[in-house]
Scaffold this active site. Structure first.
Site, PDB file in Angstrom:
ATOM      1  N   LYS A  22       0.707  -0.874   0.237  1.00  0.00           N
ATOM      2  CA  LYS A  22       0.099  -0.093  -0.445  1.00  0.00           C
ATOM      3  C   LYS A  22       1.198   1.299  -0.397  1.00  0.00           C
ATOM      4  O   LYS A  22       0.765   1.996  -0.646  1.00  0.00           O
ATOM      5  CB  LYS A  22      -1.127   0.541   1.224  1.00  0.00           C
ATOM      6  N   ASN A  23       2.081   1.010   0.801  1.00  0.00           N
ATOM      7  CA  ASN A  23       2.468   2.764   0.764  1.00  0.00           C
ATOM      8  C   ASN A  23       3.660   2.660   0.188  1.00  0.00           C
ATOM      9  O   ASN A  23       4.567   3.972   0.077  1.00  0.00           O
ATOM     10  CB  ASN A  23       3.262   2.262   2.372  1.00  0.00           C
ATOM     11  N   CYS A 126      -4.311  12.905  13.034  1.00  0.00           N
ATOM     12  CA  CYS A 126      -5.238  11.963  12.165  1.00  0.00           C
ATOM     13  C   CYS A 126      -4.719  11.200  13.788  1.00  0.00           C
ATOM     14  O   CYS A 126      -4.171  11.417  14.860  1.00  0.00           O
ATOM     15  CB  CYS A 126      -4.610  11.084  11.623  1.00  0.00           C
ATOM     16  N   ARG A 131       0.971  14.828  13.610  1.00  0.00           N
ATOM     17  CA  ARG A 131       1.080  14.807  12.086  1.00  0.00           C
ATOM     18  C   ARG A 131       1.177  16.116  10.669  1.00  0.00           C
ATOM     19  O   ARG A 131       0.564  16.486   9.666  1.00  0.00           O
ATOM     20  CB  ARG A 131       0.345  13.679  10.824  1.00  0.00           C
ATOM     21  N   PRO A 132       1.873  17.178  11.621  1.00  0.00           N
ATOM     22  CA  PRO A 132       2.124  18.328  11.035  1.00  0.00           C
ATOM     23  C   PRO A 132       3.087  17.688   9.565  1.00  0.00           C
ATOM     24  O   PRO A 132       3.153  17.088   8.819  1.00  0.00           O
ATOM     25  CB  PRO A 132       3.049  18.852  11.908  1.00  0.00           C
ATOM     26  N   VAL A 173      13.702  13.081   9.861  1.00  0.00           N
ATOM     27  CA  VAL A 173      13.305  11.413   9.147  1.00  0.00           C
ATOM     28  C   VAL A 173      11.548  11.535   9.032  1.00  0.00           C
ATOM     29  O   VAL A 173      11.133  10.987   9.323  1.00  0.00           O
ATOM     30  CB  VAL A 173      13.886  10.144   9.161  1.00  0.00           C
ATOM     31  N   VAL A 175       8.954   9.958   5.602  1.00  0.00           N
ATOM     32  CA  VAL A 175       8.739   9.148   4.433  1.00  0.00           C
ATOM     33  C   VAL A 175       8.289  10.327   3.486  1.00  0.00           C
ATOM     34  O   VAL A 175       8.254  10.722   2.520  1.00  0.00           O
ATOM     35  CB  VAL A 175       7.739   7.871   4.639  1.00  0.00           C
ATOM     36  N   ASP A 317       4.705   0.163  11.932  1.00  0.00           N
ATOM     37  CA  ASP A 317       3.770  -0.427  11.136  1.00  0.00           C
ATOM     38  C   ASP A 317       3.782  -1.625  11.745  1.00  0.00           C
ATOM     39  O   ASP A 317       2.215  -1.694  11.711  1.00  0.00           O
ATOM     40  CB  ASP A 317       3.788  -0.175   9.942  1.00  0.00           C
ATOM     41  N   ILE A 339       8.321   7.164  16.937  1.00  0.00           N
ATOM     42  CA  ILE A 339       7.595   7.359  15.278  1.00  0.00           C
ATOM     43  C   ILE A 339       6.011   8.610  15.766  1.00  0.00           C
ATOM     44  O   ILE A 339       6.366   9.779  15.379  1.00  0.00           O
ATOM     45  CB  ILE A 339       7.979   6.976  14.346  1.00  0.00           C
ATOM     46  N   ARG A 409      -8.737  -0.513   4.703  1.00  0.00           N
ATOM     47  CA  ARG A 409      -7.733   0.656   3.850  1.00  0.00           C
ATOM     48  C   ARG A 409      -6.427   0.289   3.697  1.00  0.00           C
ATOM     49  O   ARG A 409      -5.387   0.639   2.602  1.00  0.00           O
ATOM     50  CB  ARG A 409      -7.605   1.337   4.488  1.00  0.00           C
TER      51      ARG A 409
HETATM   52  C1  EPZ Z   1       4.447   6.241   6.174  1.00  0.00           C
HETATM   53  O1  EPZ Z   1       3.756   8.012   6.786  1.00  0.00           O
HETATM   54  C2  EPZ Z   1       3.777   5.664   6.179  1.00  0.00           C
HETATM   55  N1  EPZ Z   1       2.413   5.837   5.567  1.00  0.00           N
HETATM   56  C3  EPZ Z   1       3.314   5.716   7.062  1.00  0.00           C
HETATM   57  O2  EPZ Z   1       2.334   4.425   7.263  1.00  0.00           O
HETATM   58  C4  EPZ Z   1       4.156   5.234   8.426  1.00  0.00           C
HETATM   59  O3  EPZ Z   1       3.862   4.708   9.687  1.00  0.00           O
HETATM   60  C5  EPZ Z   1       5.427   6.017   8.536  1.00  0.00           C
HETATM   61  O4  EPZ Z   1       5.142   6.688   6.914  1.00  0.00           O
HETATM   62  C6  EPZ Z   1       6.283   6.035   9.173  1.00  0.00           C
HETATM   63  O5  EPZ Z   1       6.830   4.846   8.620  1.00  0.00           O
HETATM   64  C7  EPZ Z   1       2.106   6.048   4.237  1.00  0.00           C
HETATM   65  O6  EPZ Z   1       3.103   5.457   3.652  1.00  0.00           O
HETATM   66  C8  EPZ Z   1       0.833   6.128   3.975  1.00  0.00           C
HETATM   67  P1  EPZ Z   1       6.141  10.344   8.276  1.00  0.00           P
HETATM   68  P2  EPZ Z   1       4.201   9.190   6.910  1.00  0.00           P
HETATM   69  O7  EPZ Z   1       6.759  11.610   7.510  1.00  0.00           O
HETATM   70  O8  EPZ Z   1       4.739   9.602   5.457  1.00  0.00           O
HETATM   71  C9  EPZ Z   1       5.970  13.540  11.412  1.00  0.00           C
HETATM   72  C10 EPZ Z   1       0.126   2.969   7.774  1.00  0.00           C
HETATM   73  O9  EPZ Z   1      -0.323   2.058   9.358  1.00  0.00           O
HETATM   74  N2  EPZ Z   1       6.755  14.286  10.426  1.00  0.00           N
HETATM   75  O10 EPZ Z   1       7.532   9.587   7.716  1.00  0.00           O
HETATM   76  O11 EPZ Z   1       3.088  10.185   6.994  1.00  0.00           O
HETATM   77  C11 EPZ Z   1       5.816  13.372  11.348  1.00  0.00           C
HETATM   78  O12 EPZ Z   1       4.284  13.391  12.500  1.00  0.00           O
HETATM   79  C12 EPZ Z   1       0.700   4.060   7.820  1.00  0.00           C
HETATM   80  O13 EPZ Z   1      -0.050   2.348   6.427  1.00  0.00           O
HETATM   81  C13 EPZ Z   1       6.936  16.174  11.130  1.00  0.00           C
HETATM   82  O14 EPZ Z   1       6.947  16.201  12.321  1.00  0.00           O
HETATM   83  O15 EPZ Z   1       5.186   9.308   8.155  1.00  0.00           O
HETATM   84  C14 EPZ Z   1       5.961  12.148  12.661  1.00  0.00           C
HETATM   85  O16 EPZ Z   1       6.345  11.647  13.902  1.00  0.00           O
HETATM   86  C15 EPZ Z   1       0.564   4.868   8.693  1.00  0.00           C
HETATM   87  N3  EPZ Z   1       7.159  17.036  10.245  1.00  0.00           N
HETATM   88  C16 EPZ Z   1       7.709  11.486  12.080  1.00  0.00           C
HETATM   89  O17 EPZ Z   1       7.490  12.785  11.022  1.00  0.00           O
HETATM   90  C17 EPZ Z   1       6.163  16.619   8.843  1.00  0.00           C
HETATM   91  O18 EPZ Z   1       5.892  17.655   8.223  1.00  0.00           O
HETATM   92  C18 EPZ Z   1       7.344  10.140  10.667  1.00  0.00           C
HETATM   93  O19 EPZ Z   1       6.486  10.807   9.967  1.00  0.00           O
HETATM   94  C19 EPZ Z   1       6.493  15.197   8.587  1.00  0.00           C
HETATM   95  C20 EPZ Z   1       6.619  14.357   9.027  1.00  0.00           C
END
Ligand code: EPZ
Length: 430
Positions: A22-23, A126, A131-132, A173, A175, A317, A339, A409
């Site tokens: 999915k991701n 969410c 998640r900013p 970091v 994603v 995850d 995370i 989902r």
């Molecule tokens: C991806 O979300 C995945 N979603 C998530 O999977 C996964 O949990 C996450 O990466 C971490 O591995 C998809 O790929 C669609 P991040 P993402 O930006 O990209 C903070 C699932 O169950 N952050 O790496 O949204 C954030 O709040 C989902 O399939 C900021 O502070 O995650 C978090 O604490 C849920 N500012 C951390 O970084 C930003 O601008 C990592 O989030 C962006 C993120």
């Protein structure tokens, strides 16, 4: 609303085909906005999030043909989908759509790169955390974009001649922000260097696809990604990589119920840390040519501590699923979430099945119990929901998991895959 009813106690034996990730599928689909040619994706999982994103992309002008209408499906679990965005019909991603699926915010990168502007709703928080999107906005600003927030929307505008290559170091970091910066930089003028990039396999998968479309990206899968901007991208055909979280989830289910299951069409190298952790609990895991085999005999599950980390660490995850497993361990384990700040919603629900878990900040102390007992439960996110399914498979009696739409989902044909391995799982519609 559908529910999943599980009668626990059966060991799992058989073969489970693993779907496309999915991701990975979500950012790959979004990459279709970068070209006027057709991007064909194989092995796209049939999931509510994928269907939702198709609607969102349709709004931006992407024409979508599932299995090319004439092609035969390779197997029941995989779909080939063609995405063609001749022209961008709309550069606005409205609140009604973005608030339903966070990843749809990521369209901001391709829209800005191709059209020079994007108006995308802020996604909001969410269930798992606030998640900013500050990192996305900083990264796009580094590429020369002018960003303004107005009425809950991000208005982003590229400089006149297009985005400009730049060197940017992520302070944390992310994603999603790595995906977006990489996509935006493919069409920028000059070279972009992304430092402290996410190293998740899905980032590498997206880079491979973008390169097949004519992008010049190197270093994806490491901390430093270099993107040399090109004038335009073309179409490509790309196969979505296997879902490492689905793989880990079923592996944990077997580690908990006992049994012998082969996970087909996946790759142990995608989740080494999680598999090593599972081995420490007493499961035997071997890589096969087309996937991996997991065997657990005996009744003893050893306690193991884990800390979630960005890839290649233990994935957030899989945290909930691992906690489900630890509820039946023979001792005490500590699970630390680093995370997301609010990813313990499964704790109270696992407790309804008899688990003994106490929380202290970002750490859960899980004291294994000798048996779990079925109960009605529900969860507020995808991975938490599936952790309850795993616990239900090992619990005595009946567990009913409510709010199945969370599972839909991210888990393709969950009940069918488990039933084929001997589990008693059924979907109950009302
Ligand atoms: C991806 O979300 C995945 N979603 C998530 O999977 C996964 O949990 C996450 O990466 C971490 O591995 C998809 O790929 C669609 P991040 P993402 O930006 O990209 C903070 C699932 O169950 N952050 O790496 O949204 C954030 O709040 C989902 O399939 C900021 O502070 O995650 C978090 O604490 C849920 N500012 C951390 O970084 C930003 O601008 C990592 O989030 C962006 C993120």
């Amino acid at each position: 609303m559908d529910r999943i009813r599980i009668t626990g106690g059966n060991a799992l034996r058989g073969i489970i085909p693993i779907s496309g990730a999915k991701n990975a599928a979500l950012p790959l689909m979004i990459a279709s906005l970068l070209t006027s040619d057709t991007l064909t994706l194989e092995n796209v999982p049939h999931l509510a999030d994928v269907e939702g994103l198709m609607r969102i992309l349709g709004n931006h002008g992407v024409d979508i043909a599932v299995n090319g209408r004439r092609e035969r499906q390779e197997n029941d679990y995989s779909r080939t989908i063609h995405f063609t965005c001749r022209t961008i019909a709309d550069t606005t991603a409205p609140y009604e759509l973005v608030s339903k699926m966070r990843a749809s915010f990521w369209v901001i990168g391709p829209l800005l790169a191709r059209e020079g502007r994007a108006r995308v709703s802020l996604p909001g928080g969410c269930a798992i955390g606030t998640r900013p999107v500050d990192l996305f906005l900083e990264a796009l600003t580094a590429l020369g974009a002018d960003i303004e927030i107005d009425g809950g929307y991000v208005n982003a505008t590229a400089p006149k001649g297009g985005l400009l290559g730049a060197r940017y170091r992520f302070p944390k970091v992310s994603v999603g922000a790595t995906h977006v910066m990489m996509m935006a930089a493919t069409l920028a003028n000059g070279t972009t260097v992304i430092e402290n990039a996410a190293r998740e396999p899905e980032v590498l998968d997206l880079a491979n696809c973008l390169n097949a479309m004519g992008a010049k990206i190197s270093g994806a899968g490491t901390k430093t990604i270099t993107v040399e901007g090109v004038a335009s991208l073309s179409g490509a055909r790309h196969r979505v990589l296997p879902d490492r979280i689905e793989t880990g989830t079923y592996a944990m289910a077997v580690a908990m119920t006992g049994g012998d299951v082969t996970l087909e069409g996946t790759d142990a190298a995608l989740l080494e840390t999680a598999l090593d952790t599972l081995r420490q609990t007493g499961a035997e895991i071997t890589a096969t040519e087309t996937g991996l085999r997991i065997v657990r005999t005996g009744d003893r599950i050893l306690p193991v501590d884990v800390v979630t980390e960005p890839f290649p660490g233990f994935p957030t995850d899989l945290q909930a699923q691992f906690m489900a497993l630890m509820t039946r361990s023979s001792g005490v384990s500590h699970i630390t979430e680093t995370i997301f700040e609010n990813r313990f919603m499964h704790v109270q629900e696992l407790a309804r099945l008899g688990a003994r878990i106490s929380l202290s900040g970002q750490m859960a102390r899980v004291e294994g119990v000798s048996r779990l007992k079925g109960a009605p439960v529900m969860a507020t996110d995808l991975r938490a929901s599936v952790s309850l399914v795993i616990a239900g498979l090992a619990a005595e009696g009946e567990t009913v998991v409510n709010r199945v739409y969370h599972l839909d989902r991210g888990f393709e044909r969950l009940e069918e895959k488990l039933t084929r391995c001997g589990a008693l799982v059924e979907r109950v519609s009302e």
